[in-house]
Each structure stands twice: as C-alpha cells, then as structure tokens.
Design a protein around this motif. Sequence first.
Motif, PDB file in Angstrom:
ATOM      1  N   ALA A 330       0.206  -0.786   0.016  1.00 13.07           N
ATOM      2  CA  ALA A 330       0.183   0.248  -0.289  1.00 13.07           C
ATOM      3  C   ALA A 330       0.723   1.464   0.114  1.00 13.07           C
ATOM      4  CB  ALA A 330      -0.787   0.028   1.323  1.00 13.07           C
ATOM      5  N   LEU A 331       2.326   1.769   0.532  1.00  8.57           N
ATOM      6  CA  LEU A 331       2.912   2.549   0.617  1.00  8.57           C
ATOM      7  C   LEU A 331       3.544   2.824  -0.828  1.00  8.57           C
ATOM      8  CD1 LEU A 331       4.556   2.267   4.410  1.00  8.57           C
ATOM      9  CD2 LEU A 331       3.037   3.933   3.543  1.00  8.57           C
ATOM     10  N   ALA A 332       4.003   1.506  -1.025  1.00 12.06           N
ATOM     11  CA  ALA A 332       4.694   1.459  -2.399  1.00 12.06           C
ATOM     12  C   ALA A 332       3.301   1.646  -3.319  1.00 12.06           C
ATOM     13  CB  ALA A 332       4.791   0.458  -3.305  1.00 12.06           C
ATOM     14  N   ALA A 333       1.853   2.127  -3.055  1.00 11.01           N
ATOM     15  CA  ALA A 333       1.152   2.467  -4.402  1.00 11.01           C
ATOM     16  C   ALA A 333       0.932   3.592  -4.356  1.00 11.01           C
ATOM     17  CB  ALA A 333      -0.133   1.681  -4.167  1.00 11.01           C
ATOM     18  N   VAL A 334       1.056   4.146  -2.653  1.00  9.67           N
ATOM     19  CA  VAL A 334       0.902   5.093  -3.093  1.00  9.67           C
ATOM     20  C   VAL A 334       1.752   6.642  -3.556  1.00  9.67           C
ATOM     21  CG1 VAL A 334       0.642   7.272  -0.714  1.00  9.67           C
ATOM     22  CG2 VAL A 334      -1.058   5.294  -0.792  1.00  9.67           C
ATOM     23  N   ALA A 335       3.377   5.743  -3.218  1.00 12.52           N
ATOM     24  CA  ALA A 335       3.961   6.539  -3.529  1.00 12.52           C
ATOM     25  C   ALA A 335       4.713   6.947  -4.735  1.00 12.52           C
ATOM     26  CB  ALA A 335       5.798   6.179  -2.708  1.00 12.52           C
ATOM     27  N   ALA A 336       4.562   5.374  -5.095  1.00  9.40           N
ATOM     28  CA  ALA A 336       4.599   5.439  -6.609  1.00  9.40           C
ATOM     29  C   ALA A 336       3.457   6.486  -7.917  1.00  9.40           C
ATOM     30  CB  ALA A 336       4.067   3.724  -7.330  1.00  9.40           C
ATOM     31  N   ALA A 337       1.813   6.224  -7.156  1.00  8.24           N
ATOM     32  CA  ALA A 337       1.380   7.274  -7.253  1.00  8.24           C
ATOM     33  C   ALA A 337       1.471   8.550  -7.817  1.00  8.24           C
ATOM     34  CB  ALA A 337      -0.200   6.864  -7.373  1.00  8.24           C
ATOM     35  N   VAL A 338       2.120   8.917  -6.734  1.00  7.36           N
ATOM     36  CA  VAL A 338       2.418  10.366  -5.612  1.00  7.36           C
ATOM     37  C   VAL A 338       4.056  11.062  -6.884  1.00  7.36           C
ATOM     38  CG1 VAL A 338       4.150  12.052  -4.473  1.00  7.36           C
ATOM     39  CG2 VAL A 338       1.540  10.549  -4.036  1.00  7.36           C
ATOM     40  N   ALA A 339       4.422   9.199  -7.384  1.00  9.27           N
ATOM     41  CA  ALA A 339       6.086  10.324  -8.636  1.00  9.27           C
ATOM     42  C   ALA A 339       5.269  10.061  -9.932  1.00  9.27           C
ATOM     43  CB  ALA A 339       7.295   9.412  -8.032  1.00  9.27           C
ATOM     44  N   ALA A 340       4.314   9.432 -10.183  1.00  7.74           N
ATOM     45  CA  ALA A 340       4.036   9.226 -11.762  1.00  7.74           C
ATOM     46  C   ALA A 340       3.451  10.802 -11.404  1.00  7.74           C
ATOM     47  CB  ALA A 340       2.958   8.159 -11.582  1.00  7.74           C
ATOM     48  N   ILE A 341       2.848  11.162 -10.941  1.00  3.47           N
ATOM     49  CA  ILE A 341       1.684  12.777 -11.389  1.00  3.47           C
ATOM     50  C   ILE A 341       2.504  12.694 -12.129  1.00  3.47           C
ATOM     51  CG2 ILE A 341      -0.005  14.389 -10.835  1.00  3.47           C
ATOM     52  CD1 ILE A 341      -0.778  12.387  -8.591  1.00  3.47           C
ATOM     53  N   PRO A 342       3.945  13.906 -11.159  1.00  3.29           N
ATOM     54  CA  PRO A 342       4.196  14.368 -11.962  1.00  3.29           C
ATOM     55  C   PRO A 342       5.446  14.725 -13.476  1.00  3.29           C
ATOM     56  CG  PRO A 342       5.530  14.501 -10.216  1.00  3.29           C
ATOM     57  CD  PRO A 342       4.097  13.977 -10.110  1.00  3.29           C
ATOM     58  N   ILE A 343       5.565  13.616 -13.627  1.00  2.00           N
ATOM     59  CA  ILE A 343       6.408  12.467 -14.928  1.00  2.00           C
ATOM     60  C   ILE A 343       4.839  12.825 -16.098  1.00  2.00           C
ATOM     61  CG2 ILE A 343       7.596  11.082 -15.734  1.00  2.00           C
ATOM     62  CD1 ILE A 343       8.421   9.905 -13.100  1.00  2.00           C
ATOM     63  N   ALA A 344       3.971  12.217 -15.419  1.00  2.00           N
ATOM     64  CA  ALA A 344       2.715  12.325 -16.895  1.00  2.00           C
ATOM     65  C   ALA A 344       2.319  14.006 -17.044  1.00  2.00           C
ATOM     66  CB  ALA A 344       1.685  11.447 -16.408  1.00  2.00           C
ATOM     67  N   VAL A 345       2.185  14.571 -16.051  1.00  2.00           N
ATOM     68  CA  VAL A 345       1.514  15.704 -16.098  1.00  2.00           C
ATOM     69  C   VAL A 345       2.587  16.361 -17.249  1.00  2.00           C
ATOM     70  CG1 VAL A 345       0.406  18.164 -15.167  1.00  2.00           C
ATOM     71  CG2 VAL A 345       0.072  16.108 -13.814  1.00  2.00           C
ATOM     72  N   LEU A 346       3.938  16.829 -16.744  1.00  2.00           N
ATOM     73  CA  LEU A 346       4.805  17.142 -17.745  1.00  2.00           C
ATOM     74  C   LEU A 346       4.645  16.204 -18.633  1.00  2.00           C
ATOM     75  CD1 LEU A 346       6.894  19.038 -16.860  1.00  2.00           C
ATOM     76  CD2 LEU A 346       8.229  17.991 -16.516  1.00  2.00           C
ATOM     77  N   ALA A 347       4.902  15.201 -18.679  1.00  2.00           N
ATOM     78  CA  ALA A 347       4.120  15.126 -20.637  1.00  2.00           C
ATOM     79  C   ALA A 347       3.863  15.011 -21.318  1.00  2.00           C
ATOM     80  CB  ALA A 347       4.903  13.621 -20.072  1.00  2.00           C
ATOM     81  N   ALA A 348       1.943  15.297 -20.329  1.00  2.00           N
ATOM     82  CA  ALA A 348       1.213  15.538 -21.642  1.00  2.00           C
ATOM     83  C   ALA A 348       0.682  16.819 -21.562  1.00  2.00           C
ATOM     84  CB  ALA A 348      -0.518  14.415 -20.478  1.00  2.00           C
ATOM     85  N   ARG A 349       0.918  18.090 -20.641  1.00  2.00           N
ATOM     86  CA  ARG A 349       0.366  19.220 -20.432  1.00  2.00           C
ATOM     87  C   ARG A 349       1.405  20.172 -21.099  1.00  2.00           C
ATOM     88  NH1 ARG A 349      -3.630  16.490 -20.363  1.00  2.00           N
ATOM     89  NH2 ARG A 349      -5.275  16.982 -19.114  1.00  2.00           N
ATOM     90  N   TYR A 350       2.781  19.820 -21.045  1.00  2.00           N
ATOM     91  CA  TYR A 350       3.790  20.273 -21.855  1.00  2.00           C
ATOM     92  C   TYR A 350       4.997  19.836 -22.669  1.00  2.00           C
ATOM     93  CZ  TYR A 350       2.285  23.322 -17.902  1.00  2.00           C
ATOM     94  OH  TYR A 350       1.791  24.462 -16.362  1.00  2.00           O
TER      95      TYR A 350
END
Lengths: 524, 338
Positions: A330-350
């Motif tokens: 569960a900790l890994a799931a939360v940490a991975a989701a948090v880490a993924a958001i900036p990478i994904a937003v950056l690639a999709a929106r910029y």
Amino acid sequence: VTRPRAGRGRAPLSLVLPACAAVALLLLPLAYLLLRAAGDVGRGLRVLTRENTLELLWSTGVLVGAVTLASVTIGVSVAWLTTRTDVPGRRFWAVAAALPLVIPSYVAAFCLLGAFGPRGLLQQLLGVERLPGIYGFWGALAALTLSTYPYVLLLVSAALRGLDPALEEAARSLGRPPLTVFRRVTLPALRPSIGAGALLVALYTLSDFGVVSLMRYDALTRAIYLQYRSLFDRTPAAVLALVLVALTAAVLWLESRSRRRVAHTAPGVARRARLHELGRWRWPALAYCAAVVGAFLAVPAVVLGYWLARGVDRAELPLREALSSVSASALAAVAAAVAAIPIAVLAARYPARWTRLLERLAFLGNALPGIVIALSLVFFAANYAGPLYQSLALLVFAYVVRFLPQALAGVESSLAAVGPRVEEAARALGRGPLATAATVTVPLIRPGILAGAALVFLSAMKELPATLLLRPIGFETLATEIWKLTSVGSYSRAALPALVLIALSAPFVWFLSSRHEPTEVEHG
Amino acid sequence: MKRIALLLALLALGLAGCGGDDEEGASDTLTVYSGREEELVAPLFERFEEETGIDVEVRYADSAELAATIAEEGDNSPADVFFAQDPGSLGAVQDRLAELPGDVLERVDERFRDGEGRWVGTSGRARVVAFNTDELSEDEVPDSVFDLTDPKWKGKIGLPPTNASFQAFVTAMRLDVGDDRTRQWLEDLAANEPRFYEKNTPVVEAVAAGEIQLGLVNHYYLYLVKAEQPDAPVENKYLPGDDPGALVSVAGVGVLDGAEHEDAALRFVEFLLADEQQRFYTEEAEEAEIPLVEGIEPKEGVPTLDELAGRGPDVDLSSFGAELERTLELLNETGYTS
C-alpha cells in the motif's frame, strides 16, 4: 481532430523538479550497472560478443514477442466480448478473466507444472506414462500469458467503456457486420490502450525470472541470475543486464512509434453502448470466455486447492505475513502514484522532446530483473545512505523503482481522456501551476491515479527477488513465505499463503475491472 | 481519498509498532545472513538464543545472492556471520571473512574447512546416485559415474546442471581426473540425453515418479521428498571408491572481518560445532546431513564420516570458488547450461 493541448508556455519548476528528481532516482540501477560493467571493460566486451549472448537476445525477443501477441489477442477479444456483446454472463467473465493478474507468475508456473507437468494432476487423472513436455518455450509462454494478459484486458476494457459508441453505431447502421465494425472502427480507436497494455506485458516478460527459471527457458534474465548465483561475478551479469536495457529501449521506441500513428478522436460522450447481438455466435463466444477463465484461473485454483487439501493439517494462516505484504504494497502504491503524477502531467501538458524523453526514461529500468534492482540499491544504500539500508522505506522505494510505469500508465490514460480546458480556465483565473495541478488536474484524473496505484499494489504484493534482499530483517511477506516453503519442496504448505495472497488482491482486480462502467449518460 | 490517507496512516503506525521491539536491542543483536533454508536451520537459531541469551536476526536468501550482497555492502555490511549452503559462496567472499581461532577450526577435519581458516564446514553432504526402487536394485546402479555413459541409460538420467552442488561435483571431477577427461565424460553423457532439472528436489521427485531412473544429487534431498511423499520408490546409492561421484562437500560458516558483534559471532560458530548441535543433524533435522565432528553418528542409513573417509576424490574444497569459472565454461561449451 487533434488532441487539445495546454500550457504551451514553459513548464513550471514546481513540476519539473519533482519529475526530474523521481526519474533520477529511478535511474539508480542503471548507474549501478554502468559502474559494474565499466569495472572491467575488456571482459564486458568479451561477454557482449559471445555467441551465446546473441542466442539469449534472440530467445528473449522471441518470448517477448509471443507473450505480447498472445496477451493482446486474449485481452482484446475478451474485453470486446464482455463490454460490447451480449455474451451470457458478461459481467462475471469480465471480472473472472482479469483475476489471474493476482497470481504471481512463479506460482502460475508451479501450478501449470503441477497440472500438466510430469507427475502432474492431469497425468495422474489420465493414468498415462508421459504427456507432451511443458518445459521450455510453450510452458513459459503459457505461464507468462496467464500473468500478463489481464493488463491488456483491463486497459482495453476501460478504454472501450470510455469510448463514445456513436462511431460504432453509425458504422453498424450502415449495415456493417460486428466484426468489420470492430476491425475498422473500434480497433483503431483502441490503439493507445492496446499499446500501453502491450508495453506492460513486454516489460514484465523481459524482467521475469521465476517463470523462465521454472520452465527452463533460456532468457536473458535466467542468464543474469545464473551469473550471480553460480559465478559470483558481477561484470558479466551487469553486461547482460545492459543488453536487457537496450532491448527495453527498443520496445519503448516501438511503442512510441505506434502511438504517433494514432489519430486522436475527440473524447465525445461516454455512455453505455448498445450491445451487439451475437446470435448463433453467442455460445461459441461463451465457450471461449469459459476456456480462457478455465485455463488461466481454474487450473491454478484447482492445483492450489489440491495442494492445500493435501497439507491442510499442517497449514497455518499467515496473518503477520499478510499484514506486512499489504502495508508495504500500500505504501508503495501511494508513493508510486505520487511520483508518477508530475512525470505524466509534464509529458501530457507540456509536450516537448525532453518531457517525452523524461517519461520514457522512467520506463527504462522497469525491465530489469528484481535481483539487479535489489543489488544496486544494496550498493547505494549500504555505502551512501546507511540509516536507510534494510529499512522498510528502502523496500518501498525498490517497489516504486520496479513498478512506477504501471502507475504512469494509469495516470496517463486518465490525462489523455480529460481535456486540459478546465486547467486552462483555472490558470486564466490566476491559479498557479502547482495549485492548478493539485486542485484541478488531480481530482479530475483521480480514477486513473487510483487505477495506477492499484496496479502497483498488485505487483508489489507479488514481488519476490528485491523483497528477499532488501526487506528489514524478520519482515516476512506472503511472497517470501511462499518462497521459503517451495524452496524445500513443501508445496502443500505453500498453497495457503498463495491463496491468501490471491484473496487479498482479488478485490483490487474487481475494482479495476468495474471502474469506468458508465451510467446511462456520463460526460467524459 | 481521506479514508485512504487515514488507512495508510494507521498502517504506518502499525508497522512502526511491529518494528519497535527490534530497534531497542539492535546494538547487541547478532546478525546472520543465512543461505541455508529457514525450514531447515531455524531451530538452531532458536536454540542459540535460548542458550546464550543473545538475540539473533537472520536474513534468509539464496547463498550466492547473499554472497553478492555482502560484496556490494563492502565494509558497511550489517552481517556478523555468513552461514552458507556451499564452499563456493563462502569462497566468493573469503576476502571479507576473518580468520577463525584454531580450536574452532580443529573441531572439523581439514578436508572440510578453508585452508587459511576463514570458514569452517558445519555439516556434510555426500553426492549420490538416487535410483527408482521399482525399476532397479542397488546392484544394478553403476558403481561409478563414468559408467553412466553406457547407452543403456539413454534418456534415463536426470541432473541439475545449474545447481551449485552439481557444479561442485564437476569441479571435483576436473581436479581429480583433469579437464580433458571431464570434457569427454560430459560429452559422452550428453549423448545419452540426460534430462535437466532446475534443482535437486525435482530430480529426486522425477526419479520417484519413474520419469527417469537415476538422478545425480546430494544425499539429503531424498529425505525431503519422502517427507512430502512417504511411499516414494526412491533410494540413494553411495558410490564406492574414489569416484568423483562420491564427493563429500559441506555447508559452512564464516565470521565477517570487522563484524560489530565479533564475540557473539564466534560463539555462534562454536555453538554450531558443539556436539549437541552436530547431533541435531542426526536426530531432528529432516534432511539428515552428515555431522562433521568426530564421534557423532549420522542418521541411520547415512554413512558416517569414517565410512566416507576413504571415498570420493582427494580435492581441496577451498579451491572450488576459484575453479568454478572454468567449470562453468566447460558446462557451457558442452551444452549443459546453454
């Protein structure tokens, strides 16, 4: 029709910094491999040019291709049947066919061997001397397909449910038969989700060791493990792992190319599609769904049940192990989701060359086998981050390194579906980029974040090689418990922890396979 | 989302609670890296804790992976003791091991310890030919591995080519009869189409099932398989004479150089070699390894050290680590591991 894009301005530092930091940490294993390979360049080159290495590359490539093809075929066909046709019991098949995702692939291999291998249940049942061999390519293909086709099934089902059925209905009203509509209209629209699913399948197959070892198929990971296990020699292992990284880069490049050819249709309106009536194909379709679920879910379940029955008097409910597995995952799931958001937003929106490259780099380490990731973190943590070494934090970090791409896949699929207009409005009204991301983007893409986190959770529950070396001493998970018992051949006692692992993971698959079920009219 | 956050906070608290007890005693806790399976050796650790009052923390994993871990950790290894499955793993980290005191070493015959005293064997394992008792009598099983190349065994032999103990046996053959003859044997045996398995246990299971008739394995896997299937028709044949197929190897232990708890670590090594713990392999342990201390009898049906003394090739176990690479090349070139 083009994908609407926002934030044509410069990417804000508040996104760039966390994204770069996350990717830099993800690349630690790669840095370790280069360090080890550079330790003895001459030997490294000799390993690289061995005839054997080329054969390994070939056999690995063949396996990855075959597993991906099989998984896409099964995943897409079942997804279509259960979302777009009137196959009897479609809701049941949709969940049941996704359930093999919770079976660790090494357990799947044990079960297939227990059922179809020499001295297996089938042989006992038929009372024959010998069955056609399961070892080698076909056994590896079967076990890996079992563990990976649900990725395609889940992603494609979600895409189908989110797809505006208007186009398909138009095609049908023009008199096209269902299969033609599927091929000419539905399939092209599904390309991104099929591509994302195929990518997860290919990366999983590249990194898997358990199956190829049990099925005795010579893939790169098996050679890497053998180098560590019998030669204690880290240079050849590192060189072979780098070959694996190169293969991964090739797979990532292929997937990017296939994305480029996709025309984006406007999201339109997601609503319940009218179901195709299968007519006389209803029963064959039912038989097909039953065969998939029978082969990939019922067979392992029967074998585990048989083993459990044989050792039920010695079985102990692994409660402490279950708690450890669930909390670390569960900790890994939360940490991975948090880490993924900036990478994904950056690639999709910029969108820019470097943001896309950053996103691809996040995938690069994903195909490395667990032992490589484990040893690289042993090296860095023991020597440069002493207090973290053998802590739960490091174990969670290892899970994030291994499984972040799954969180990325979830977040990216939602980002693509949610247009950037609302974000643009928020920016126009004076919100800063970080505040916009936190208060507008994240709530909008919540389903994708949750789905990504659920995928990471499921994978972390099953993870073994990195867990063995990085867990705090005495921290037993369900996976290590299964390993402990199977390594002394005690399958009858390993069955219970395996079943507990499956039972604890199953609700998440249910959640994943039922999300995006649109109500009568829902705006996408 | 809030509910999820709350749940996670609870989980983290729960974990902190679990970990709390361990933290307090960490400074005087002995840390052991064990490549030996928990199922087999956990009772020994429990006994040590009871007897000495020293807390032990054990990290269980594959011997070779632990050796690689110790190598990566360098001087910062938290391990005090490395308890390994085979001389090869111990040899791989011998530079990181401290020399053991003479009285500890002398408990065990010099055949079963490192020439420079950096590790010592704790239990012995004999190479055997496991055979199917429905198909064969013990006399029908060849007396030498060199006879296994007879065409009458075509397709009837099983072995685990990637397993460390099989590779140790091939190393022993190389040191005994030379590389050329070993290569010849490997090629001739390959012509007999042996079946390859990943580990020892599946080989014995396959012999029991009649899938093959003969298996090249360590002696104690028989007992593990019989624990799971008591009526399995399989037995061990201990080869006579100085045949390489009669090699006796060891599981062993070493203390890390600069170990934080050196005294406790040495006590643990002494403990493993004390009569009482040596008897553990005879009386309690399912897998019936061979005690290495003089005067302790092994389990019934397992040959004693004296009986094994004259048997097997005359080779130096502590050289196996360095010889392994050549063995692997040979196995690779003759098609066993490629």
